[in-house]
Each structure stands twice: as structure tokens, then as C-alpha cells.
Design an enzyme around this catalytic site. Structure first.
Site, PDB file in Angstrom:
ATOM      1  N   ASN A   1       0.802  -1.283  -0.107  1.00 22.00           N
ATOM      2  CA  ASN A   1       0.137   0.021  -0.004  1.00 22.00           C
ATOM      3  C   ASN A   1       0.836   1.182   0.072  1.00 22.00           C
ATOM      4  O   ASN A   1       0.315   2.298  -0.356  1.00 22.00           O
ATOM      5  CB  ASN A   1      -1.146   0.069   1.252  1.00 22.00           C
ATOM      6  CG  ASN A   1      -2.307  -0.436   0.857  1.00 22.00           C
ATOM      7  OD1 ASN A   1      -3.199   0.219  -0.012  1.00 22.00           O
ATOM      8  ND2 ASN A   1      -2.735  -1.588   1.337  1.00 22.00           N
TER       9      ASN A   1
ATOM     10  N   ASN B   1      -7.554  -9.766   3.473  1.00 22.77           N
ATOM     11  CA  ASN B   1      -8.678  -8.821   2.974  1.00 22.77           C
ATOM     12  C   ASN B   1      -9.951  -9.501   2.422  1.00 22.77           C
ATOM     13  O   ASN B   1      -9.977 -10.699   2.521  1.00 22.77           O
ATOM     14  CB  ASN B   1      -8.010  -7.934   1.765  1.00 22.77           C
ATOM     15  CG  ASN B   1      -7.668  -8.772   0.493  1.00 22.77           C
ATOM     16  OD1 ASN B   1      -8.432  -9.679   0.552  1.00 22.77           O
ATOM     17  ND2 ASN B   1      -6.702  -8.139  -0.083  1.00 22.77           N
ATOM     18  N   ILE B   2     -10.729  -8.650   2.120  1.00 28.27           N
ATOM     19  CA  ILE B   2     -12.334  -9.149   2.066  1.00 28.27           C
ATOM     20  C   ILE B   2     -12.246 -10.146   0.747  1.00 28.27           C
ATOM     21  O   ILE B   2     -13.043 -10.934   0.661  1.00 28.27           O
ATOM     22  CB  ILE B   2     -13.166  -8.252   1.561  1.00 28.27           C
ATOM     23  CG1 ILE B   2     -13.101  -7.071   0.626  1.00 28.27           C
ATOM     24  CG2 ILE B   2     -13.448  -7.490   2.979  1.00 28.27           C
ATOM     25  CD1 ILE B   2     -14.093  -6.184   0.431  1.00 28.27           C
TER      26      ILE B   2
ATOM     27  N   CYS C   1      -7.039  -1.004   9.174  1.00 26.66           N
ATOM     28  CA  CYS C   1      -6.488  -1.836   8.452  1.00 26.66           C
ATOM     29  C   CYS C   1      -6.381  -1.058   7.209  1.00 26.66           C
ATOM     30  O   CYS C   1      -5.402  -0.057   7.348  1.00 26.66           O
ATOM     31  CB  CYS C   1      -7.640  -3.103   8.047  1.00 26.66           C
ATOM     32  SG  CYS C   1      -9.326  -2.451   7.964  1.00 26.66           S
TER      33      CYS C   1
ATOM     34  N   GLY D   1     -10.280   0.944   7.255  1.00 29.35           N
ATOM     35  CA  GLY D   1     -10.885   0.843   8.646  1.00 29.35           C
ATOM     36  C   GLY D   1     -12.403   0.619   8.719  1.00 29.35           C
ATOM     37  O   GLY D   1     -13.111   1.052   9.574  1.00 29.35           O
TER      38      GLY D   1
ATOM     39  N   ARG E   1     -20.965  -4.863   4.959  1.00 29.32           N
ATOM     40  CA  ARG E   1     -21.140  -4.482   3.490  1.00 29.32           C
ATOM     41  C   ARG E   1     -21.516  -5.540   2.530  1.00 29.32           C
ATOM     42  O   ARG E   1     -20.810  -6.526   2.509  1.00 29.32           O
ATOM     43  CB  ARG E   1     -19.992  -3.676   3.083  1.00 29.32           C
ATOM     44  CG  ARG E   1     -19.923  -2.314   3.796  1.00 29.32           C
ATOM     45  CD  ARG E   1     -18.799  -1.402   2.939  1.00 29.32           C
ATOM     46  NE  ARG E   1     -17.547  -2.244   3.294  1.00 29.32           N
ATOM     47  CZ  ARG E   1     -16.448  -2.481   2.323  1.00 29.32           C
ATOM     48  NH1 ARG E   1     -16.564  -1.549   1.288  1.00 29.32           N
ATOM     49  NH2 ARG E   1     -15.422  -3.081   2.607  1.00 29.32           N
TER      50      ARG E   1
END
Lengths: 617, 470
Positions: free
Chosen positions: A248, A273-274, A336, A339, A378
């Protein structure tokens, strides 16, 4: 309704998901504006909410008809065979349209009407009050204050209006910091531990790149550490794997440089991560949905899906957080990338370990509400980018379930409660989980146009009470789960909640739950009887004075004695032993059907088919 | 007399007639050319006259007898002195059959399903060898267990391949041509060192606390323990299905008929027979299907998972059986009179015990060791009320149904009470269990109290009523 061309198809077959011999039920399929309904020849109803449908697939035509496979977000999978291809095509197209809404206003919640008036609906929304919750935590106080910086969502669109920050953090510092944080999500209070005077704070990643600094941000972090009178050191937990965080940096984001911040200890905890999580869950479901699955394939699939590894990582992160507060008395800042996913997950789970209030029904609702406001849920209610949908909330619930397995007496609620909440995250029947942040929720006018789920759950509270819950636990009794790998198990009751044949046929939990209820009733009965007896006795002693002389001995009649026996009623049956599975529709109550099935002299041939125990040579 | 040549026994005394709705009658049964007559020969004589042409169907109800052919353990060293065999087969035939079966283990009755009269038989493998030896008496014995027109199933606990290989060593399986009324099904249940290695691997995996998730799952998988559990349970379900669903009798054997055979016959009974789910019934099952049936406890359970010297006859066959029972108990937590502790206790005593029950390899050895005179029986201790109360399942509610467990991998679990017992604290789980027991006890107490109060109130009401009425 414009999407529905065929409302009723007869002679549809519903295949048994795990049957290797294509066992099926025949019935009629109905399509309504909100649900898909299948009624089989035994009048058993299967309701599927359109919003629950994750995917619809039309398979190649077979001799018996056109197969239609529907996968739901609550892990139900149904396999229909529609006799005529034309009908199948119509239903398929309708479901594609109905299951993916482009506008919030088309979601079920905006048309759902449980026959309550406006004031009842509003009261329902007031069940959970975050202002109350902050008061309960003990803020504001001399170290923490309510900031009005984001009152108009000017600093951060995705944050709520009401935010708590350190007393000494001025508005310019907040504004400065927010500019240095991804999506403006600057460090704010998530949970305050009154006893330890330590805080859990949350934010998004800093825009540090390889060398950028921000004095205001450094000040804000220092303010957080200063707000803790016991320990000046604070932890900064980056919940991402180190590699991801480093990558990142190339995009101008990254993580805190320990050298630039005074008194921080930086720590990566390595939650994926998702996107990784989503494909992990996908793999898990593929494995567990395999027909004729062998033990080895199940375990190697479980391993390669990585799902339990991720669950353990989340749990370990929450434990790290709780330990920092309990053992070192240190405040912790969690982030993260943006966030919301991992940060919300870890903060929520951490506070659940620390504070027994969140282990009550009401407290858990509060925690989930703040999770929603912080963007932790989400679920892709609208037709949009499937890449932004994440199983983070499912994971959170699973972590809680694992805790209930290790600490069977620590939670006021039971597994059914978790399943019910999961059901409604996707159902879009209530307004609770709609919108990704407070601003969006306000724009949707959810409180005026939709209902809140919580009062409905509270009304049914009996169903969700853990009968073994021990009230002894003090507010700050900390849970210290053991995260040795063997303590993590596949959550069958979640991922196979609609596959009845895989579950125990008798549920200890339900029996104990009913018994607890019955005990309450019995206590009342006893009081009742005792007062009646007392009345009688009083009456008698009054009467005895006058009548005793007349009837010195009153022989008991044997016929009377035996007739008394009949009054010993058999009490409520407690062996309603079977797990109930809740659908999103109230009509989906299958208690009676199960009980009936079980009381038949012979149970139906159950899972042998699935278990390969077949008569083949 | 007409048809006289057909009547071998014209008269039998002390015959009992059972009739629905009426008391049974004892009397003399006479067979004439046209009639079957039963007379009670009492003052108020009851007589039954049945015209032969009126008879639709005849069923022999007692088709079984006790045989003492193994009294001296000479016919089969691993069988008990008394066995149950078809009535029509005499001891001489049994001796011949014993020569044809591995270890002399001729087919004997293991379980009789009252509901439909179907049976489970068990034996050792037939010694057909490569040249397809046959034994007429064996065929006759097995067929004698079938009702007219019925077919049966032979469940071989070995894969077809293994069974075929066994022929080279003199063993084998029943050729369909010689047993036309039987259908053979091969199932593959592992034996011996494969099971022992599985146990060693599993225990090793459970003992390593530092394993990461992937390593733990792959080690659990590699141990194959749950695969064995699934195989055994599946075969037992199949056996039970034959009996209860297909209405067919079965014969079960593997090679020797002392390991996987017993796992299957005993688990099938757990599934089929409610009594075997009670404490006494389960003890009787262990006694019958494991101890008397000749499971070599001494050899199999001499060592456990930490043993260095791997003897080829060591195998956790009995532990696997207990684990399977535990799996069924988990799925039907109210259908068993005993709890998990009972199973754990049996596991411990099978491996090391101050009682004589599990010593020796079979009844013959136990006799020679004079265990009955020299040691105490485990059951005498377990059945004391103080012990029983610890082993009783508070949720038990007699359930007369056949219980069909799920054998899907998702439904099977690691038996934590055995394998993780020493690796983690069970404090919270134990406390929760105690709380559950408290709730149940409290419920009983309240119910009793309510009943007493109800009676008391009713008595007061009638007293009042009587005082007022005269």
C-alpha cells in the site's frame, strides 16, 4: 411485479441436495413480489426471499425437465426441476431481476409492513441508543469528549455524526489528521474501558507512502496515549498482513512509522482482505456442498479453503487487543486499509471479550449497531460491484459462535439468535443493515420508511435465550479463549442450516430451553396453589369451630381418591427436541411438522443415502 | 386313517395356545387327517378345531435353539460354551460347519429383530480356498435362517479385492452359485496395524498445541480416524437398513469375525434395539457381542497410542466402536440412558483395569484364568447406585424407535472427551453440564411439588365439599 411473467408452475420437482439417487419432492412453485414459494405434496412450504438469492443458474435440459439451481446468501441451496423450459426460463429471468435491485427504495424493507403504527415503529428504532451506550461506557469524562467536528459529515462522510476524541485533541488537529488518513477516517473512540481507563480507537491507514508525515496525526495519536493515565504507551494494530500494508505504501498509503510517533508500539496481526475471505468462503461452501463427500475430502477442503485459519486470525487479533488493555493497561488504535471490515470486526470482538454487557441480548444489539454505523456490514444489498461484498459479518458471528462453544455460560443469547441476525443481514426486510454509513442511512430515511429488527427479536426473546447463561459474570469478566487449532470447528448449524439431515435429531439446547421456561411456569403454579391452599385452610379453621362437632370423622371415599389422580396433569411436553430453522417469513415455522415427523412410529430413512450406505454390490 | 403317512406326531402334550384378546390355554395338540385339535382337557373344556384346508399360512415361531456343542471350547476356542443356532441344525452339522469357517467360528445368532423376526448372524470367513471348497452343512445352516421365499444379505466387511486375496491363504467368501438365496455386499473396514497407526497419528496431532490451522487439519485428515468411523458406522447402518427396511436377515463376517464383524453387529443393535441404549442393555451388549463373542481384548488393548513396540495384533477396534457409539449419542442425546462418561470409563477399563472383566482374549481363556473366582467384575462396581448416578444421562427419555445416524463428514466429530481430554481445560464445559443437570433436577423437584400441592388442594376442596353438602 413487472418482472414476473409466470406466477405459478405446477409439477415442479425439488431435488434433495445430497441425494445421490435424485430423490425429490413434487409440488407447485409460486412467484410473488417478495418471495419464491414452493409447496410440496405434503403441504410443506419452502419460502425463499428474493433478496436472499445470491445466484440463479439454469442447467442443461434433462429428460425430466429444466433444472434451476438457486443459491442463497443464507447458505440455502435449492435445486428445482421445472417440467417446461419456457416456464423455467420465465422464472429464471424474473428471479434475476427480483434478486438484484438497483435502488434501495425497491428493497423489501420499504414495502414490509408488520402492521405497526408510526409511533410503534419509532419506538422500535429507539430500542438501541448509542448516546446511552457512550454514557454506559463512561464517556464523556475528563479525558474524552464528544467532538462536533463531523456533525455535518464535513470531515468524513462515512463516519457517524457523534464521535468521541481525546479531550486535548483540538479541531485543527482532527481536521489535519483526517486529511492524512484514507477516506478521512481519523482515529476515534470505539470502546472505552472504564475500569482500566484505556481505550480502543479506530481509524483507516495513514497516507504515509514511503516517507510522508503529518504532525496533526502524530499529535492526535499522542493525545490518545495521553488520555490513558496509567500507561503512556499505546499499541497501533495494523490488522493486515505486513506484505499488504507494505504494498500500500507504493500507492501513497501504508502504515505508521514508529520513529515518527512517540510512545507507540506498532503491530501487524495479519488478517487477510475481503477478497481473500470471499473466495475462502466460496471454497468452503463448494466443499461442504459436494454430494457423497468423503471425510478426507472434507478435511482437505476445509484446510485448503483456509476459512478456519481466517477465523482463528480474527480471534487472535481480538485476544491481542483484549490483552493489551487487561494486562498492559494500554490503549490500542486499530486500523486496516479503509478501517471498516477488519477494524470493525476486531474492535467489536475485542470489546465482547472485555465487557460482558456485549454478551447480553441487548448489548449485542448495541455492538452490532455500532458495527453497522462504522461500515462493518457491507453485504451488497444492491446490484453492484460483487467485489465489495464481504463475509466479514458472517465471520464476526462465527467468532462469537466459537466463543459460545468455549464458554457455554457466558452469553445470554443462543446460536439461534446468531443465525437469526445473519438471516436478516441479507433479508433486507428491516432497515437495520441497509446503507453503508450513517449519512446514507439518514438519506434513505430508514427510521421513517422501514422497521427495526430489534423489537421483533426482543418480542421473541424466549427463543433466543441461552438457558445455561450465568448471571454471575461481572461486567469486566474477561473471556480468554483458547485458540489452539483444535478448538475451531466447522459451523455446521450455519453453513448447513437448511440441510436437516446433517443435524442431530434431538437438541439438548431446546430441551433445556423449554425446561427452563417450564420451570418458570411451575414456580408460578406453586405460588398459585400455595395461596389457594392457604385460603382453603383459613376458611376451614373458621368453619371447623362450628362444624367439627357435627362431623367428627369424615371417611375418605376411595372413588374420590382415584379421581384426584386425574388432576395430576401431564405438564407441557418438553421433548420438542428438534432444531427449528427460521426462515425470513413467519409462515416458515416448521415446529409442528418436525414434531409430527418424529412422533411417527418409524422415522423416515434419513441420511443413509448421503452416507453412501447403499444397497449396491 | 387317510394321510396317516404324513402325520409323524399325532399328539403333543403341554402345548400352549396364544390367542389375541383371550388368555392363553394349555392343552394337548392332536393332528388328525382333517383337523388340528387343541384340547385343554379341563372341566370347562376349551377346544380348538381347525380344518386343515382352512390353514392359510404356517410360521414356525421358535426357529432357534441353544447349542452346547462348544461346551469344552473344542469346536471353536473363541466362542462361549453356549451359542444360539437354527433349531433345524444339529450339533454334528455345527462341527462340520466349524471346520469350514475361520477359527471354527460357525454362523451363530447375534441379534433377533422382534419387530419382523429378521436376524443378524455372524461368523468367520468360509474356508473356500482357491479351489472353491464348499460345505453342504454350511449352506444348509445359513439357509435355515431364512423364512420361506425370503432372501438374505451377506455383509463382508472386506473389500472384494481383499476377500479374493484371502482365498490364496485358504480363506474366501460365499460364492453366489452355492448360496443362491443370498446377496453379498462388500464393505471395507480397516483392521490391525492400519487402525493402530491411525490412532497413533491422531493422538500425536491432538498433542501438538503449536500446530497452525492448516497443519492441524491436514494431520487430522491424515490420521484417517474419522474415515474409519464413517466406514464402520456406514456398514452398521447398512446392516440395520437390511433388517429394518428391507426385511432381510443378514450374515456378517470379515476374515476372523472378531473385529470389524463385532463392530458392525453391535452398532447395528444400538441403532435397532432400544434396550441396547440403556445402561444394562449396553452392558449386556458388551458382554455378548465383545466378551463372549471373543474379541481378543488382551491382544488388541495391550498397548495404546504411545507404544514403541508395534505388535501386529494391537488395534483400537473397541475404541473405534465406542467412538461410533459416542457419535450416535451426540446425534440422539436423549435416546441413551448413559452419558459420555460411561463410554470413557469403558475405554479406560478395556486398556487397564483393576477388574477382571476385560482380561483374556476369549471366554475359554477367562475360564482357565478362573477370573470369576479370582477377580471382581467391572459391572458389579459400575452397577452400584453411587456409580450409576455419575454415568446416567439426565436427558434420557426412552425412545422405542430405530435411530438412524447421519454419517456425513459434517456430522461426525472428533471425540474431544477422549482425544483432547488432557490437552485443554474443560472447566467451562463441565460447569455448563452441571448447570444443565441442575435445571433438570430442579424441573423434577418442581413437578413433584406441584403434584403434591394439587393433590392437597383437591383434598381440601373435597373435604369442604363434604362438610357443606350434608
Amino acid at each position: 411485479m413487472e418482472h414476473i411473467r409466470t406466477t405459478k408452475v405446477e409439477q415442479v420437482k425439488l431435488l434433495d441436495r445430497f441425494s445421490t439417487s435424485n430423490k425429490s419432492l413434487t409440488g407447485t412453485l409460486y412467484l410473488t413480489a417478495t418471495h419464491l414459494l414452493f409447496i410440496d405434496s405434503h403441504q410443506k412450504e419452502t419460502w425463499i426471499l428474493h433478496h436472499h438469492i445470491a445466484s440463479v443458474e439454469k442447467l442443461a435440459l434433462t429428460t425430466s425437465g429444466c433444472p434451476l439451481v438457486i443459491q442463497c446468501k443464507n447458505f440455502r441451496i435449492v435445486h428445482f426441476i421445472v417440467p417446461r423450459e419456457r416456464d423455467c426460463h420465465d422464472i429464471y429471468n424474473s428471479l434475476l431481476q427480483l434478486s438484484k435491485q438497483a435502488k434501495y427504495e425497491d428493497l423489501y424493507a420499504f414495502s414490509y409492513n408488520p402492521k405497526q403504527n408510526d409511533s410503534e415503529r419509532l419506538q422500535g428504532w429507539q430500542v438501541i441508543d448509542l448516546a446511552e451506550e457512550y454514557k454506559r461506557m463512561g464517556v464523556p469524562n475528563s479525558h474524552w469528549q464528544l467532538s462536533d467536528a463531523n456533525r455535518e459529515y464535513k470531515i468524513c462522510e462515512t463516519y457517524p455524526r457523534e464521535l468521541y476524541v481525546p479531550q486535548i485533541a483540538s479541531k485543527p488537529i482532527i481536521v489535519g489528521s483526517s486529511k492524512f488518513r484514507s477516506k478521512g477516517r481519523f482515529p476515534v473512540l470505539s470502546y472505552y474501558h472504564q475500569d482500566k481507563e484505556a481505550a480502543i480507537c479506530r481509524c483507516s491507514q495513514p497516507l504515509s507512502g514511503f516517507s510522508a508525515r503529518c504532525l496533526e496525526d502524530e499529535h492526535l495519536l499522542q493525545a490518545i496515549s495521553k488520555a490513558n493515565p496509567v500507561n503512556r504507551y499505546m499499541y497501533v494494530m495494523d490488522t493486515r498482513p505486513k506484505l499488504n500494508a507494505m504494498a500500500n505504501r507504493a500507492a501513497g498509503k501504508g502504515y505508521e512509522n514508529e520513529d515518527n510517533y512517540s510512545n507507540i508500539r506498532f503491530q501487524f496481526v495479519g488478517i487477510e482482505n475481503i477478497h481473500v475471505m470471499r473466495s475462502s468462503l466460496q471454497k468452503l461452501l463448494e466443499v461442504s456442498g459436494t454430494k457423497g463427500l468423503s471425510v478426507n475430502d472434507f478435511y482437505s477442503g476445509l484446510e485448503s479453503s483456509g476459512w478456519l485459519r481466517h477465523i482463528k486470525a480474527v480471534m487472535d487479533a481480538a485476544i491481542f487487543l483484549a490483552k493489551a488493555i487487561m494486562v498492559e493497561n494500554a490503549s490500542v488504535l486499530v486500523h486496516c486499509s479503509d478501517g471498516w471490515d477488519r477494524t470493525s470486526q476486531v474492535c467489536s470482538l475485542g470489546s465482547l471479550l472485555l465487557d460482558s454487557y456485549y454478551r447480553t441480548i441487548k448489548g449485542f444489539m448495541v455492538r452490532i449497531y455500532s458495527l453497522v454505523l462504522s461500515g462493518g456490514v457491507r453485504c451488497g444489498h444492491l446490484d453492484g460491484d460483487p467485489k465489495e461484498v464481504s463475509p466479514v459479518f458472517t465471520q464476526f458471528l462465527e467468532c462469537v459462535w466459537h466463543l459460545t462453544e468455549q464458554f457455554p455460560q457466558a452469553f445470554e443469547f443462543n446460536e439461534e439468535f446468531l443465525l437469526q441476525i445473519h438471516e436478516h443481514i441479507h433479508s433486507c426486510q428491516f432497515g437495520n443493515f441497509l446503507g453503508n454509513c450513517q449519512k446514507e442511512r439518514e438519506e434513505l430515511k430508514l427510521k421513517e420508511k422501514t422497521y427495526s429488527l430489534w423489537p421483533f427479536l426482543l418480542e421473541d426473546q424466549k427463543k433466543y435465550i441461552n438457558p445455561l447463561y450465568s448471571f454471575k459474570s461481572q461486567r469486566f469478566t474477561v473471556l480468554e479463549p483458547n485458540t489452539v487449532s483444535f478448538n475451531f470447528k466447522f459451523w455446521r448449524n450455519m453453513y448447513h442450516q437448511f440441510d436437516r439431515t446433517l443435524h442431530p435429531r434431538q437438541s439438548v439446547f431446546n430441551i433445556i430451553m423449554n425446561m427452563n421456561e417450564q420451570n418458570k411456569q411451575l414456580q408460578k403454579d406453586i405460588q398459585d396453589l400455595e395461596s389457594k391452599i392457604k385460603q382453603r385452610k383459613n376458611k376451614q379453621t373458621d368453619g371447623v369451630l362450628t362444624k367439627e362437632l357435627l362431623h367428627s370423622v369424615c371417611p375418605e371415599s376411595p372413588t374420590l381418591k382415584t379421581s384426584l389422580r386425574f388432576k395430576e396433569q401431564t405438564l407441557l411436553p418438553v421433548n420438542d427436541a428438534l432444531r427449528t430453522i427460521e426462515g425470513s417469513s413467519p409462515a416458515d415455522n416448521r415446529y409442528s411438522e418436525y414434531a409430527e415427523e418424529f412422533s411417527k412410529p418409524e422415522p423416515a430413512v434419513v441420511s443413509l443415502e448421503y452416507g453412501v450406505a447403499r444397497m449396491t454390490c | 386313517m387317510e394321510f396317516a403317512e404324513l402325520i409323524k406326531t399325532p399328539r403333543v402334550d403341554n402345548v400352549v395356545l396364544h390367542r389375541p384378546f383371550y388368555p392363553a390355554v394349555e392343552g394337548t395338540l392332536c393332528l388328525t387327517g382333517h383337523h388340528l385339535i387343541l384340547s385343554s382337557r379341563q372341566d370347562n373344556t376349551e377346544e380348538l378345531w381347525l380344518l386343515h384346508s382352512n390353514i392359510d399360512a404356517i410360521d414356525k415361531t421358535s426357529e432357534w435353539r441353544l447349542s452346547y456343542v462348544n461346551k469344552e471350547f473344542a469346536v471353536c476356542p473363541s466362542y462361549p460354551p453356549i451359542v444360539i443356532v437354527p433349531k433345524s441344525i444339529d450339533d454334528e452339522a455345527l462341527r462340520k460347519v466349524a471346520m469350514f469357517r475361520h477359527g471354527g467360528r460357525f454362523p451363530v445368532l447375534s441379534y433377533y429383530h422382534k419387530k419382523n423376526g429378521m436376524v443378524i448372524m455372524r461368523s468367520g470367513q468360509p474356508l473356500t480356498g482357491t479351489n472353491g471348497r464348499r460345505c453342504k452343512e454350511d449352506e444348509k445352516l445359513i439357509n435355515a435362517t431364512l423364512r420361506a421365499g425370503k432372501r438374505g444379505y451377506i455383509i463382508d466387511t472386506r473389500s472384494l479385492n481383499v476377500a479374493q486375496q484371502a482365498r490364496a491363504k485358504g480363506g474366501g467368501f460365499e460364492q453366489e452359485a452355492h448360496y443362491p438365496q443370498w446377496r453379498r455386499i462388500h464393505k471395507s473396514i480397516e483392521r490391525y496395524h492400519i487402525l493402530q497407526e491411525s490412532l497413533i497419528k491422531l493422538v500425536e496431532a491432538c498433542n501438538e498445541q503449536a500446530h497452525n490451522m492448516d497443519r492441524w487439519l491436514s494431520k487430522l485428515e491424515a490420521s484417517n480416524w474419522l474415515t474409519h468411523i464413517k466406514e464402520i458406522l456406514t456398514t452398521a447402518c447398512l446392516a440395520a437398513q437390511c433388517i429394518d427396511r428391507e426385511g432381510a436377515s443378514i450374515l456378517i463376517h470379515g476374515t476372523e469375525g472378531i473385529d470389524s464383524t463385532l463392530q458392525v453387529t453391535s452398532l447395528a443393535q444400538i441403532i435397532l434395539e432400544p434396550r441396547s441404549r440403556t445402561i444394562r442393555g449396553f452392558e449386556a451388549l458388551i458382554e455378548r457381542e465383545w466378551l463372549q463373542a471373543g474379541h481378543p481384548f488382551q491382544q488388541r488393548c495391550a498397548q495404546s497410542a504411545y507404544c514403541n513396540s508395534k505388535q501386529k495384533w494391537e488395534a483400537p477396534v473397541f475404541l473405534l466402536f465406542l467412538d461410533c457409539v459416542w457419535q450416535i449419542l451426540r446425534q440422539f442425546p436423549c435416546s441413551f440412558e448413559f452419558n459420555e462418561r460411561f463410554l470413557t470409563m469403558l475405554f479406560e477399563h478395556a486398556y487397564a483395569s483393576q477388574f477382571g472383566t476385560f482380561l483374556g482374549n476369549n471366554e475359554s481363556e477367562r475360564c482357565k484364568l478362573k477370573l470369576q473366582q479370582k477377580t471382581m467384575s467391572l459391572w458389579s462396581w459400575v452397577n452400584r447406585p453411587s456409580e450409576l448416578s455419575k454415568l446416567t444421562n439426565p436427558l434420557f427419555e426412552a425412545n422405542n424407535l430405530v435411530i438412524w445416524p447421519s454419517v456425513a463428514p459434517q456430522s461426525l466429530q472428533l471425540w474431544e472427551g477422549i482425544f483432547l481430554r488432557w490437552n485443554r481445560t474443560s472447566k467451562y464445559l463441565d460447569e455448563a453440564y452441571e448447570e444443565m443437570v441442575n435445571i433438570i433436577e430442579y424441573n423434577k423437584e418442581l413437578q413433584a411439588k406441584v403434584n403434591i400441592l394439587r393433590r392437597q388442594l383437591a383434598e381440601l376442596e373435597t373435604e369442604d365439599g363434604m362438610q357443606e353438602s350434608p
